[in-house]
Design a protein around this motif. Structure first.
Motif, mmCIF file in Angstrom:
data_model
loop_
_atom_site.group_PDB
_atom_site.id
_atom_site.type_symbol
_atom_site.label_atom_id
_atom_site.label_comp_id
_atom_site.label_asym_id
_atom_site.label_seq_id
_atom_site.Cartn_x
_atom_site.Cartn_y
_atom_site.Cartn_z
ATOM 1 N N SER A 2 0.804 -1.219 0.000
ATOM 2 C CA SER A 2 0.000 0.000 0.000
ATOM 3 C C SER A 2 0.841 1.276 0.000
ATOM 4 O O SER A 2 0.374 2.314 -0.422
ATOM 5 C CB SER A 2 -0.938 -0.004 1.198
ATOM 6 O OG SER A 2 -0.186 -0.040 2.397
ATOM 7 N N CYS A 3 2.044 1.223 0.469
ATOM 8 C CA CYS A 3 2.895 2.410 0.545
ATOM 9 C C CYS A 3 3.782 2.502 -0.699
ATOM 10 O O CYS A 3 4.622 1.620 -0.923
ATOM 11 C CB CYS A 3 3.749 2.342 1.813
ATOM 12 S SG CYS A 3 4.905 3.708 1.955
ATOM 13 N N PRO A 4 3.616 3.553 -1.510
ATOM 14 C CA PRO A 4 4.446 3.691 -2.718
ATOM 15 C C PRO A 4 5.948 3.741 -2.410
ATOM 16 O O PRO A 4 6.753 3.264 -3.196
ATOM 17 C CB PRO A 4 3.968 5.003 -3.340
ATOM 18 C CG PRO A 4 2.599 5.217 -2.799
ATOM 19 C CD PRO A 4 2.604 4.603 -1.428
ATOM 20 N N LEU A 5 6.305 4.312 -1.270
ATOM 21 C CA LEU A 5 7.725 4.371 -0.904
ATOM 22 C C LEU A 5 8.281 2.964 -0.719
ATOM 23 O O LEU A 5 9.396 2.668 -1.166
ATOM 24 C CB LEU A 5 7.920 5.200 0.364
ATOM 25 C CG LEU A 5 9.361 5.327 0.860
ATOM 26 C CD1 LEU A 5 10.246 5.963 -0.205
ATOM 27 C CD2 LEU A 5 9.404 6.133 2.138
ATOM 28 N N ARG A 6 7.514 2.091 -0.089
ATOM 29 C CA ARG A 6 7.974 0.710 0.101
ATOM 30 C C ARG A 6 8.151 -0.003 -1.238
ATOM 31 O O ARG A 6 9.081 -0.790 -1.400
ATOM 32 C CB ARG A 6 6.993 -0.063 0.980
ATOM 33 C CG ARG A 6 7.179 0.263 2.429
ATOM 34 C CD ARG A 6 6.392 -0.681 3.301
ATOM 35 N NE ARG A 6 5.760 0.142 4.317
ATOM 36 C CZ ARG A 6 4.670 -0.157 4.963
ATOM 37 N NH1 ARG A 6 4.037 -1.273 4.714
ATOM 38 N NH2 ARG A 6 4.193 0.647 5.867
ATOM 39 N N LEU A 7 7.253 0.255 -2.169
ATOM 40 C CA LEU A 7 7.377 -0.351 -3.498
ATOM 41 C C LEU A 7 8.678 0.100 -4.148
ATOM 42 O O LEU A 7 9.463 -0.726 -4.616
ATOM 43 C CB LEU A 7 6.188 0.027 -4.383
ATOM 44 C CG LEU A 7 6.333 -0.364 -5.859
ATOM 45 C CD1 LEU A 7 6.437 -1.880 -6.010
ATOM 46 C CD2 LEU A 7 5.202 0.188 -6.671
ATOM 47 N N THR A 8 8.914 1.405 -4.154
ATOM 48 C CA THR A 8 10.139 1.930 -4.771
ATOM 49 C C THR A 8 11.378 1.369 -4.093
ATOM 50 O O THR A 8 12.313 0.920 -4.760
ATOM 51 C CB THR A 8 10.147 3.467 -4.703
ATOM 52 O OG1 THR A 8 8.947 3.969 -5.285
ATOM 53 C CG2 THR A 8 11.346 4.044 -5.446
ATOM 54 N N MET A 9 11.386 1.364 -2.766
ATOM 55 C CA MET A 9 12.540 0.857 -2.037
ATOM 56 C C MET A 9 12.741 -0.640 -2.270
ATOM 57 O O MET A 9 13.872 -1.110 -2.316
ATOM 58 C CB MET A 9 12.413 1.143 -0.538
ATOM 59 C CG MET A 9 12.537 2.626 -0.198
ATOM 60 S SD MET A 9 14.043 3.401 -0.818
ATOM 61 C CE MET A 9 15.273 2.457 0.040
ATOM 62 N N SER A 10 11.662 -1.387 -2.455
ATOM 63 C CA SER A 10 11.816 -2.823 -2.695
ATOM 64 C C SER A 10 12.508 -3.086 -4.036
ATOM 65 O O SER A 10 13.149 -4.112 -4.210
ATOM 66 C CB SER A 10 10.468 -3.535 -2.644
ATOM 67 O OG SER A 10 9.689 -3.228 -3.780
ATOM 68 N N LEU A 11 12.383 -2.157 -4.973
ATOM 69 C CA LEU A 11 13.008 -2.331 -6.281
ATOM 70 C C LEU A 11 14.478 -1.932 -6.293
ATOM 71 O O LEU A 11 15.260 -2.470 -7.074
ATOM 72 C CB LEU A 11 12.243 -1.531 -7.341
ATOM 73 C CG LEU A 11 10.812 -1.996 -7.583
ATOM 74 C CD1 LEU A 11 10.093 -1.042 -8.510
ATOM 75 C CD2 LEU A 11 10.783 -3.411 -8.134
ATOM 76 N N ILE A 12 14.856 -0.993 -5.441
ATOM 77 C CA ILE A 12 16.261 -0.548 -5.389
ATOM 78 C C ILE A 12 16.790 -0.682 -3.970
ATOM 79 O O ILE A 12 17.526 0.167 -3.473
ATOM 80 C CB ILE A 12 16.424 0.901 -5.914
ATOM 81 C CG1 ILE A 12 15.532 1.884 -5.154
ATOM 82 C CG2 ILE A 12 16.163 0.979 -7.393
ATOM 83 C CD1 ILE A 12 15.809 3.343 -5.459
#
Length: 107
Positions: A2-12
């Motif tokens: 649900s958190c866009p920041l977590r999505l971005t961080m999971s990719l990099i």
């Protein structure tokens, strides 16, 4: 997620993934070229992170049908969409490098 920041961080989520994307921003590279560009990273770690970047669609791997086989990695359009984030991180690092060199020594 649900958190866009977590999505971005999971990719990099590792220091090498963002470095790999930065290296690929201008040209495709063979695995050996990436290993030379990032000598602090072990080959195993780079290979694992390249595989994850390919699996996530941020990097494309092209295998050429030659003998011996040759492969190259290139940044995808999705990977390129992360470059402004990496550029902001680079700018911040350059602006604050002296603070951390004093605190932790040469980095």
């Amino acid at each position: 997620m649900s958190c866009p920041l977590r999505l971005t961080m999971s990719l990099i989520d590792s220091k090498w993934k963002s470095c790999i994307l930065d290296e690929l921003r201008n040209a495709s590279m063979r695995p050996s070229e990436l290993h030379k560009a990032l000598p602090e990273a072990t080959p195993r770690v780079l290979d694992l992170q390249l595989k994850e970047l390919v699996d996530d669609g941020l990097v494309a791997k092209t295998i050429y049908p030659e003998l011996p086989p040759r492969s190259e990695y290139s940044i995808t359009e999705l990977g390129q969409s992360l470059l402004p984030i990496l550029d902001a991180m680079i700018t911040w690092g350059e602006a604050n490098r002296k603070l951390f060199v004093k605190k932790y020594g040469q980095k």
